[in-house]
Design a protein around this motif. Structure first.
Motif, PDB file in Angstrom:
ATOM      1  N   THR A   1       0.890  -1.374   0.203  1.00 46.22           N
ATOM      2  CA  THR A   1      -0.204  -0.412   0.147  1.00 46.22           C
ATOM      3  C   THR A   1       0.797   1.527   0.446  1.00 46.22           C
ATOM      4  O   THR A   1       1.781   1.391   0.107  1.00 46.22           O
ATOM      5  CB  THR A   1      -0.342  -0.066   1.340  1.00 46.22           C
ATOM      6  OG1 THR A   1      -0.148  -0.007   2.088  1.00 46.22           O
ATOM      7  CG2 THR A   1      -1.901  -1.244   1.301  1.00 46.22           C
TER       8      THR A   1
ATOM      9  N   ASN B   1      -4.722   5.959   3.030  1.00 46.31           N
ATOM     10  CA  ASN B   1      -4.010   4.898   2.386  1.00 46.31           C
ATOM     11  C   ASN B   1      -4.132   4.549   1.232  1.00 46.31           C
ATOM     12  O   ASN B   1      -5.789   4.112   1.273  1.00 46.31           O
ATOM     13  CB  ASN B   1      -3.193   3.679   3.642  1.00 46.31           C
ATOM     14  CG  ASN B   1      -2.553   3.018   3.404  1.00 46.31           C
ATOM     15  OD1 ASN B   1      -2.011   2.526   1.877  1.00 46.31           O
ATOM     16  ND2 ASN B   1      -1.863   2.088   4.373  1.00 46.31           N
ATOM     17  N   GLU B   2      -3.931   3.957   0.121  1.00 48.59           N
ATOM     18  CA  GLU B   2      -4.439   2.907  -0.897  1.00 48.59           C
ATOM     19  C   GLU B   2      -3.901   2.078  -1.118  1.00 48.59           C
ATOM     20  O   GLU B   2      -2.343   1.859  -1.782  1.00 48.59           O
ATOM     21  CB  GLU B   2      -4.340   3.841  -2.349  1.00 48.59           C
ATOM     22  CG  GLU B   2      -3.390   4.833  -2.439  1.00 48.59           C
ATOM     23  CD  GLU B   2      -3.939   5.797  -3.611  1.00 48.59           C
ATOM     24  OE1 GLU B   2      -3.454   5.575  -4.935  1.00 48.59           O
ATOM     25  OE2 GLU B   2      -4.363   7.217  -3.389  1.00 48.59           O
ATOM     26  N   VAL B   3      -4.274   0.823  -2.005  1.00 44.88           N
ATOM     27  CA  VAL B   3      -3.141  -0.289  -1.463  1.00 44.88           C
ATOM     28  C   VAL B   3      -2.822  -0.163  -3.717  1.00 44.88           C
ATOM     29  O   VAL B   3      -3.717   0.193  -4.444  1.00 44.88           O
ATOM     30  CB  VAL B   3      -5.029  -1.533  -2.527  1.00 44.88           C
ATOM     31  CG1 VAL B   3      -3.875  -2.298  -2.679  1.00 44.88           C
ATOM     32  CG2 VAL B   3      -5.398  -1.477  -1.231  1.00 44.88           C
ATOM     33  N   TYR B   4      -2.041  -0.324  -3.558  1.00 47.22           N
ATOM     34  CA  TYR B   4      -1.208  -0.659  -4.920  1.00 47.22           C
ATOM     35  C   TYR B   4      -1.892  -1.119  -6.071  1.00 47.22           C
ATOM     36  O   TYR B   4      -2.138  -2.135  -5.815  1.00 47.22           O
ATOM     37  CB  TYR B   4       0.143  -0.934  -5.124  1.00 47.22           C
ATOM     38  CG  TYR B   4       1.336   0.333  -5.039  1.00 47.22           C
ATOM     39  CD1 TYR B   4       1.442   1.812  -5.031  1.00 47.22           C
ATOM     40  CD2 TYR B   4       1.980   0.318  -3.702  1.00 47.22           C
ATOM     41  CE1 TYR B   4       2.130   2.534  -3.894  1.00 47.22           C
ATOM     42  CE2 TYR B   4       2.812   1.376  -2.801  1.00 47.22           C
ATOM     43  CZ  TYR B   4       3.036   2.188  -3.259  1.00 47.22           C
ATOM     44  OH  TYR B   4       3.964   3.220  -2.747  1.00 47.22           O
TER      45      TYR B   4
ATOM     46  N   PHE C   1      -8.451  -3.158   3.504  1.00 44.37           N
ATOM     47  CA  PHE C   1      -8.372  -3.502   2.342  1.00 44.37           C
ATOM     48  C   PHE C   1      -8.400  -5.278   1.962  1.00 44.37           C
ATOM     49  O   PHE C   1      -8.787  -5.127   0.802  1.00 44.37           O
ATOM     50  CB  PHE C   1      -7.036  -2.776   1.872  1.00 44.37           C
ATOM     51  CG  PHE C   1      -7.052  -1.291   2.121  1.00 44.37           C
ATOM     52  CD1 PHE C   1      -8.243  -0.959   1.172  1.00 44.37           C
ATOM     53  CD2 PHE C   1      -5.999  -0.940   2.778  1.00 44.37           C
ATOM     54  CE1 PHE C   1      -7.277   0.764   1.516  1.00 44.37           C
ATOM     55  CE2 PHE C   1      -5.127   0.515   2.968  1.00 44.37           C
ATOM     56  CZ  PHE C   1      -6.602   1.333   1.832  1.00 44.37           C
TER      57      PHE C   1
END
Length: 231
Positions: A12, A80-83, A118
């Protein structure tokens, strides 16, 4: 095959949550607050080490960690973010019977909450992180702890991460490491720390891990797709 994955900068992108929480800690301490882009180097190292360097000593570092966690545990961990490509990569590796673990310097409880949020926890056999007293924050200690707990052969495993700490921790425990370039470490940093190869996109990792391409006796810059294998 066994694959250990770093979290921040690998699975992430945590930039917003980490930098804002560092800024919050500095504000609470009455210290100057740099812009977010000046704090990205804090993504990866153990938190106590990062604050010790940032503050020029250990006197306020423990308080800074406490203030940081105060905000991060409330809102920061979800900034936050998942790639892109990571969920598909993890699914495909599991389908190829690769055993997956998380090895992060982040607090284990935070790592679990992020991965649960996520929907990624289901891909991992176990999630390992540090403790509130900073035990296992150093990747060398963390990976040693994982080996003690899981009892697998280091020669059958690979560590995947974006910072030198991942490669150093793996090497100290007899594990090969792969550096990923979409995170926060430079190519030079990863290679100098001992990464066996560098990967530029998540989609390139599946074949390399599943067939053990990182173990091949290649010489400097032998391409596999968009991946550089460097020794």
């Amino acid at each position: 095959m066994i694959a250990l994955f770093d979290l921040d900068g690998t699975l992430t992108d945590p930039k917003a949550g980490i930098t804002r929480s560092v800024q919050y800690a500095l504000e609470r301490l009455g210290r100057p607050v740099p812009d977010a882009d000046e704090l990205t180097w804090m993504i990866g190292p153990p938190l106590i080490a990062g604050f010790t360097e940032l503050l020029g000593g250990t006197d306020d570092a423990q308080d800074a960690v406490r203030f940081y966690r105060e905000r991060y545990g409330d809102v920061g961990l979800f900034e936050n973010e998942v790639y892109s490509g990571i969920p598909a990569l993890l699914r495909d590796l599991r389908e190829k019977d690769v055993r997956l673990y998380v090895a992060t310097s982040k607090l284990q409880v935070f790592a679990r909450r992020i991965l649960d949020h996520f929907g990624l926890s289901r891909f991992f056999v176990e999630i390992y992180g540090s403790e509130p007293d900073n035990r296992n924050a150093d990747k060398r200690d963390l990976i040693r702890h994982i080996l003690d707990e899981e009892r697998f052969d280091p020669a059958s495993a690979v560590m995947i991460g974006d910072r030198k700490h991942d490669a150093i921790g793996a090497k100290a425990n007899g594990i090969t490491s792969i550096g990923v370039t979409w995170g926060y470490g430079s190519r030079q940093e990863l290679l100098e720390a001992g990464a066996a190869c560098l990967v530029d996109e998540p989609g390139d990792l599946e074949e390399i891990i599943a067939r053990g391409a990182f173990l091949e006796d290649t010489r400097p810059t032998s391409p596999i797709g968009k991946t550089s294998i460097s020794r």
